[in-house]
Design an enzyme around this catalytic site. Sequence first.
Site, mmCIF file in Angstrom:
data_model
loop_
_atom_site.group_PDB
_atom_site.id
_atom_site.type_symbol
_atom_site.label_atom_id
_atom_site.label_comp_id
_atom_site.label_asym_id
_atom_site.label_seq_id
_atom_site.Cartn_x
_atom_site.Cartn_y
_atom_site.Cartn_z
ATOM 1 N N LYS A 188 0.828 -1.218 0.000
ATOM 2 C CA LYS A 188 0.000 0.000 0.000
ATOM 3 C C LYS A 188 0.860 1.265 0.000
ATOM 4 O O LYS A 188 0.654 2.165 -0.809
ATOM 5 C CB LYS A 188 -0.923 0.015 1.241
ATOM 6 C CG LYS A 188 -1.851 -1.182 1.349
ATOM 7 C CD LYS A 188 -2.749 -1.096 2.587
ATOM 8 C CE LYS A 188 -2.010 -1.136 3.920
ATOM 9 N NZ LYS A 188 -1.295 -2.387 4.213
ATOM 10 N N ARG A 213 -9.769 0.461 8.584
ATOM 11 C CA ARG A 213 -9.276 -0.861 8.964
ATOM 12 C C ARG A 213 -10.303 -1.659 9.740
ATOM 13 O O ARG A 213 -10.029 -2.781 10.146
ATOM 14 C CB ARG A 213 -8.042 -0.684 9.852
ATOM 15 C CG ARG A 213 -6.723 -1.084 9.206
ATOM 16 C CD ARG A 213 -5.651 -0.744 10.215
ATOM 17 N NE ARG A 213 -4.395 -1.395 9.995
ATOM 18 C CZ ARG A 213 -3.363 -0.857 9.343
ATOM 19 N NH1 ARG A 213 -3.475 0.315 8.789
ATOM 20 N NH2 ARG A 213 -2.232 -1.516 9.255
ATOM 21 N N ARG A 252 11.855 -5.220 5.217
ATOM 22 C CA ARG A 252 11.443 -3.822 4.974
ATOM 23 C C ARG A 252 12.263 -2.830 5.789
ATOM 24 O O ARG A 252 12.533 -3.028 6.960
ATOM 25 C CB ARG A 252 9.962 -3.671 5.332
ATOM 26 C CG ARG A 252 9.536 -2.212 5.415
ATOM 27 C CD ARG A 252 8.051 -2.016 5.281
ATOM 28 N NE ARG A 252 7.276 -2.403 6.441
ATOM 29 C CZ ARG A 252 5.943 -2.271 6.501
ATOM 30 N NH1 ARG A 252 5.268 -1.805 5.469
ATOM 31 N NH2 ARG A 252 5.303 -2.650 7.571
ATOM 32 N N ARG A 279 10.965 -1.051 11.522
ATOM 33 C CA ARG A 279 9.868 -0.937 12.472
ATOM 34 C C ARG A 279 9.840 -2.072 13.479
ATOM 35 O O ARG A 279 10.024 -3.225 13.118
ATOM 36 C CB ARG A 279 8.538 -0.883 11.703
ATOM 37 C CG ARG A 279 8.302 0.470 11.067
ATOM 38 C CD ARG A 279 7.189 0.451 10.079
ATOM 39 N NE ARG A 279 5.987 -0.223 10.565
ATOM 40 C CZ ARG A 279 4.854 -0.290 9.869
ATOM 41 N NH1 ARG A 279 4.780 0.280 8.676
ATOM 42 N NH2 ARG A 279 3.825 -0.913 10.362
ATOM 43 N N ARG A 326 -0.471 -8.976 13.677
ATOM 44 C CA ARG A 326 -1.057 -8.057 12.692
ATOM 45 C C ARG A 326 -1.870 -8.800 11.638
ATOM 46 O O ARG A 326 -2.908 -8.322 11.199
ATOM 47 C CB ARG A 326 0.043 -7.214 12.041
ATOM 48 C CG ARG A 326 0.552 -6.132 12.986
ATOM 49 C CD ARG A 326 1.927 -5.667 12.624
ATOM 50 N NE ARG A 326 1.954 -4.937 11.375
ATOM 51 C CZ ARG A 326 3.041 -4.808 10.624
ATOM 52 N NH1 ARG A 326 4.174 -5.372 10.986
ATOM 53 N NH2 ARG A 326 2.986 -4.111 9.525
HETATM 54 P P1 ADP Z 1 1.034 -1.840 7.706
HETATM 55 O O1 ADP Z 1 2.395 -1.728 7.148
HETATM 56 O O2 ADP Z 1 0.768 -3.046 8.498
HETATM 57 O O3 ADP Z 1 -0.045 -1.589 6.732
HETATM 58 P P2 ADP Z 1 0.635 0.703 9.114
HETATM 59 O O4 ADP Z 1 1.850 1.523 9.071
HETATM 60 O O5 ADP Z 1 -0.512 1.053 8.242
HETATM 61 O O6 ADP Z 1 1.048 -0.799 8.904
HETATM 62 O O7 ADP Z 1 0.078 0.642 10.606
HETATM 63 C C1 ADP Z 1 0.914 0.348 11.704
HETATM 64 C C2 ADP Z 1 0.082 0.261 12.972
HETATM 65 O O8 ADP Z 1 -0.582 1.516 13.206
HETATM 66 C C3 ADP Z 1 -1.041 -0.764 12.948
HETATM 67 O O9 ADP Z 1 -0.599 -2.067 13.278
HETATM 68 C C4 ADP Z 1 -1.997 -0.179 14.020
HETATM 69 O O10 ADP Z 1 -1.508 -0.409 15.334
HETATM 70 C C5 ADP Z 1 -1.885 1.315 13.766
HETATM 71 N N1 ADP Z 1 -2.880 1.772 12.770
HETATM 72 C C6 ADP Z 1 -2.641 2.285 11.534
HETATM 73 N N2 ADP Z 1 -3.772 2.586 10.891
HETATM 74 C C7 ADP Z 1 -4.797 2.263 11.751
HETATM 75 C C8 ADP Z 1 -6.212 2.314 11.668
HETATM 76 N N3 ADP Z 1 -6.825 2.769 10.559
HETATM 77 N N4 ADP Z 1 -6.911 1.881 12.737
HETATM 78 C C9 ADP Z 1 -6.325 1.433 13.854
HETATM 79 N N5 ADP Z 1 -4.992 1.340 13.990
HETATM 80 C C10 ADP Z 1 -4.220 1.750 12.965
HETATM 81 P P1 ADP Z 2 2.278 -1.806 3.282
HETATM 82 O O1 ADP Z 2 2.266 -0.300 3.229
HETATM 83 O O2 ADP Z 2 1.069 -2.418 2.608
HETATM 84 O O3 ADP Z 2 2.500 -2.350 4.651
HETATM 85 P P2 ADP Z 2 4.860 -1.564 1.884
HETATM 86 O O4 ADP Z 2 4.535 -0.722 0.697
HETATM 87 O O5 ADP Z 2 5.603 -0.934 2.998
HETATM 88 O O6 ADP Z 2 3.524 -2.287 2.419
HETATM 89 O O7 ADP Z 2 5.668 -2.839 1.348
HETATM 90 C C1 ADP Z 2 6.150 -3.840 2.253
HETATM 91 C C2 ADP Z 2 7.558 -4.303 1.822
HETATM 92 O O8 ADP Z 2 7.472 -5.038 0.593
HETATM 93 C C3 ADP Z 2 8.528 -3.161 1.545
HETATM 94 O O9 ADP Z 2 9.798 -3.601 1.969
HETATM 95 C C4 ADP Z 2 8.457 -2.973 0.039
HETATM 96 O O10 ADP Z 2 9.672 -2.454 -0.484
HETATM 97 C C5 ADP Z 2 8.194 -4.386 -0.461
HETATM 98 N N1 ADP Z 2 7.282 -4.444 -1.623
HETATM 99 C C6 ADP Z 2 6.207 -3.645 -1.895
HETATM 100 N N2 ADP Z 2 5.587 -4.046 -3.029
HETATM 101 C C7 ADP Z 2 6.269 -5.138 -3.481
HETATM 102 C C8 ADP Z 2 6.122 -6.006 -4.628
HETATM 103 N N3 ADP Z 2 5.116 -5.842 -5.503
HETATM 104 N N4 ADP Z 2 7.000 -7.006 -4.746
HETATM 105 C C9 ADP Z 2 8.012 -7.187 -3.839
HETATM 106 N N5 ADP Z 2 8.217 -6.405 -2.757
HETATM 107 C C10 ADP Z 2 7.353 -5.393 -2.571
#
Ligand code: ADP
Ligand code: ADP
Length: 216
Positions: free
Chosen positions: A13, A88, A127, A161, A172
Amino acid sequence: MILILLGPPGSGKGTQAKRIEQTHGLVQLSTGDMLRAATDSNTEFGRRVKAIMDSGQLVPDEIIVEMIDRRIVQTDCRKGFILDGFPRTVPQAEALDAMLARRGLKLDHVILLDVDEAALIDRLSGRFTCGQCGASYHDRYNRPKRDGVCDGCGGTEFIRRADDRPEAVKARFEVYRRQTAPILPYYRERGILRTVDGMADIDAVTHEIDRILGSA
Ligand code: ADP
Ligand code: ADP
Ligand code: ZN
């Protein structure tokens, strides 16, 4: 244009939101990044939220909804925004509908990045993110063009992280299945959910999203 990117942790995302931000002139609203910025401050609130995040659980809906409600009225959101990590839960999806309706705004697209869970563990364990702009990189799949320098902002500090450790990742995924996946039928019933193969390489995923957004 208002767009939601949905998908489990590590589905890409953030990576895709950063690209769409550039190509479509939208603003990325990452609730994770916003919360991490808030928890930098050494306050009681910050400590409480950080403990929840490090454990992989969700921050309470009211906090998140208020944060988004205040953010979307800022001037940089006028051309549109990409919601990354929100909603979420079903109550968050309902609250979003209400806040958009109240302002005469409408949700244009909901895009699900479909991925298999085995790959996600591998993605999250490799990551690292730019400490300055939040861009995501990966030890093997997505390295910066110059080692140690962020492609996007030139930052040289990177973060791993705490919640990308295997124990927190398990929690998660469980939270995603139990609390977030139920919003898929919510959007499917409204006919605005589109699914993209998130297992494809990063450029191919971007291309699919661009097609949905009508610009490729
Ligand atoms: P991910 O890489 O898993 O998509 P995020 O960076 O979006 O992680 O979120 C990290 C953490 O922040 C989540 O595990 C949760 O604790 C909190 N968080 C983020 N967005 C939300 C949301 N919309 N509702 C509740 N908690 C959230
Ligand atoms: P999210 O925001 O959904 O938690 P991220 O965009 O941070 O996910 O991506 C998670 C990890 O996977 C990062 O280390 C990123 O560089 C890698 N990544 C993202 N998209 C791809 C893909 N299509 N193929 C392989 N690795 C990916
Ligand atoms: Zn950066």
